[in-house]
Design a protein around this motif. Structure first.
Motif, short mmCIF file in Angstrom:
data_model
loop_
_atom_site.label_atom_id
_atom_site.label_comp_id
_atom_site.label_asym_id
_atom_site.label_seq_id
_atom_site.Cartn_x
_atom_site.Cartn_y
_atom_site.Cartn_z
N VAL A 79 -11.12 11.78 -13.96
CA VAL A 79 -10.43 10.51 -13.73
C VAL A 79 -9.06 10.52 -14.42
O VAL A 79 -8.06 10.04 -13.86
CB VAL A 79 -11.28 9.32 -14.23
CG1 VAL A 79 -10.49 8.02 -14.16
CG2 VAL A 79 -12.55 9.20 -13.40
N ALA A 80 -9.00 11.10 -15.62
CA ALA A 80 -7.71 11.21 -16.32
C ALA A 80 -6.75 12.09 -15.53
O ALA A 80 -5.54 11.80 -15.45
CB ALA A 80 -7.93 11.78 -17.72
N LEU A 81 -7.25 13.17 -14.95
CA LEU A 81 -6.42 14.05 -14.12
C LEU A 81 -5.90 13.31 -12.89
O LEU A 81 -4.75 13.48 -12.49
CB LEU A 81 -7.22 15.27 -13.69
CG LEU A 81 -7.37 16.40 -14.71
CD1 LEU A 81 -8.39 17.42 -14.22
CD2 LEU A 81 -6.04 17.07 -14.98
N CYS A 82 -6.75 12.48 -12.32
CA CYS A 82 -6.35 11.71 -11.15
C CYS A 82 -5.24 10.73 -11.51
O CYS A 82 -4.27 10.56 -10.78
CB CYS A 82 -7.54 10.97 -10.56
SG CYS A 82 -7.19 10.13 -9.02
N SER A 83 -5.38 10.07 -12.65
CA SER A 83 -4.33 9.15 -13.12
C SER A 83 -3.03 9.91 -13.33
O SER A 83 -1.95 9.42 -12.98
CB SER A 83 -4.77 8.47 -14.42
OG SER A 83 -5.85 7.58 -14.19
N HIS A 84 -3.12 11.10 -13.91
CA HIS A 84 -1.93 11.92 -14.10
C HIS A 84 -1.30 12.26 -12.76
O HIS A 84 -0.06 12.19 -12.60
CB HIS A 84 -2.30 13.21 -14.84
CG HIS A 84 -1.22 14.24 -14.83
ND1 HIS A 84 -0.06 14.12 -15.55
CD2 HIS A 84 -1.13 15.44 -14.15
CE1 HIS A 84 0.71 15.18 -15.33
NE2 HIS A 84 0.09 15.98 -14.49
N ALA A 85 -2.13 12.62 -11.78
CA ALA A 85 -1.62 12.97 -10.46
C ALA A 85 -0.88 11.79 -9.83
O ALA A 85 0.20 11.96 -9.25
CB ALA A 85 -2.77 13.41 -9.56
N ILE A 86 -1.44 10.60 -9.94
CA ILE A 86 -0.79 9.43 -9.36
C ILE A 86 0.54 9.14 -10.05
O ILE A 86 1.53 8.76 -9.41
CB ILE A 86 -1.72 8.21 -9.43
CG1 ILE A 86 -2.91 8.41 -8.48
CG2 ILE A 86 -0.98 6.92 -9.07
CD1 ILE A 86 -3.91 7.26 -8.48
N LYS A 87 0.59 9.32 -11.36
CA LYS A 87 1.85 9.11 -12.09
C LYS A 87 2.93 10.07 -11.59
O LYS A 87 4.09 9.68 -11.42
CB LYS A 87 1.62 9.30 -13.58
CG LYS A 87 0.82 8.19 -14.24
CD LYS A 87 0.57 8.49 -15.70
CE LYS A 87 -0.31 7.44 -16.36
NZ LYS A 87 -0.61 7.77 -17.78
N VAL A 88 2.55 11.33 -11.35
CA VAL A 88 3.51 12.30 -10.83
C VAL A 88 3.95 11.91 -9.43
O VAL A 88 5.14 11.95 -9.10
CB VAL A 88 2.89 13.72 -10.83
CG1 VAL A 88 3.86 14.71 -10.18
CG2 VAL A 88 2.57 14.17 -12.25
#
Length: 262
Positions: A79-88
């Protein structure tokens, strides 16, 4: 044993819910980001299926207990990786949201941005599909899931704004049977699905036989022309616009893709 039940205040800080105020909070937030980047490298090499907390701890300079203080489970990491992806993604989207042109031009810019992101980060671009599965959501911390939901809402708000602008300028007319929500979803699903297939299903005959470098653009034009979103592709050279957007707003990323052979 390893702090599986995250302290709510600490988890809020880890997930980026608030800006760190003290040196200690800043150090914790930086360590959280470092671990997310290590997890990203691990997933790029071995895929989501092979991501484990033990592997993440083994490649980090921190103890297993420290890693568990940041993430309650491997699902929390996803989930943290997904949040990072959305921020990018949002960083790329923001470059084109205020560009000159019609609403369809701006939407085309968003599709260009996502296509570049998918080529640069083929694993992360499909992260949302993994992060939204029940086996991930049910085991991730509430704080991380809420942060992800907030980021999604920001993206949807930006997409809604483009559709509303199209309605205001008269370039898009909605029928009673179609809502703005449906328009946003159609574009999102086209972007995610088309890019995921082109990136990850290259051995498929349907993908392998495609020779046109503007396959994503063709899909977007078929969708938007079907909605009668003007200017239609018969009235505007969208291949030229696509290239213009790449070179004007994403020149560094295009150069990097060239170096990577993608």
């Amino acid at each position: 044993m390893f702090g599986l039940n995250c302290n709510k205040e600490r988890c809020a800080l880890f997930s980026g819910e608030r800006v760190p105020k003290t040196k200690k909070q800043q150090a914790i937030a930086e360590r959280d980001h470092e671990l997310i980047m290590l997890a990203k490298d691990l997933v790029n090499k071995e895929g989501f299926a092979n991501l484990t907390m033990d592997k993440l701890a083994s490649i980090s300079p921190y103890s297993k207990g420290t890693v568990y203080n940041h993430f309650c489970s491997k699902e929390d990491v996803i989930v943290a990786l997904c949040s990072h992806a959305i921020k990018v993604e949002m960083t790329l989207f923001n470059r084109v949201l205020d560009m000159e042109g019609s609403s369809r031009d701006i939407l085309m810019g968003v599709h260009v941005a996502y296509h570049i992101f998918a080529r640069l980060e083929p694993i992360l671009s499909t992260c949302l599909l993994t992060a939204k599965t029940p086996w991930v959501i049910d085991k991730a911390s509430n704080t991380r899931v809420e942060m992800l939901n907030q980021l999604e809402e920001q993206m949807v708000d930006n997409a809604d704004a483009i559709v509303n602008r199209a309605l205001e300028e008269g370039s898009l007319a909605m029928s009673a049977a179609v809502s703005t929500d449906a328009v946003v979803f159609a574009n999102w699903s086209l972007a995610v699905g088309s890019n995921a297939l082109i990136t990850n299903a290259t051995n498929s005959r349907c993908i392998h036989r495609l020779q046109d470098p503007f396959t994503i653009l063709n899909n977007v034009n078929m969708l938007l022309d079907g909605m009668n979103w003007k200017p239609l592709s018969s009235e505007r050279d969208y291949k030229r616009l696509w290239k213009h957007i790449e070179q004007t707003f994403f020149a560094e990323e295009i150069e990097l893709l060239s170096q990577l052979g993608r």
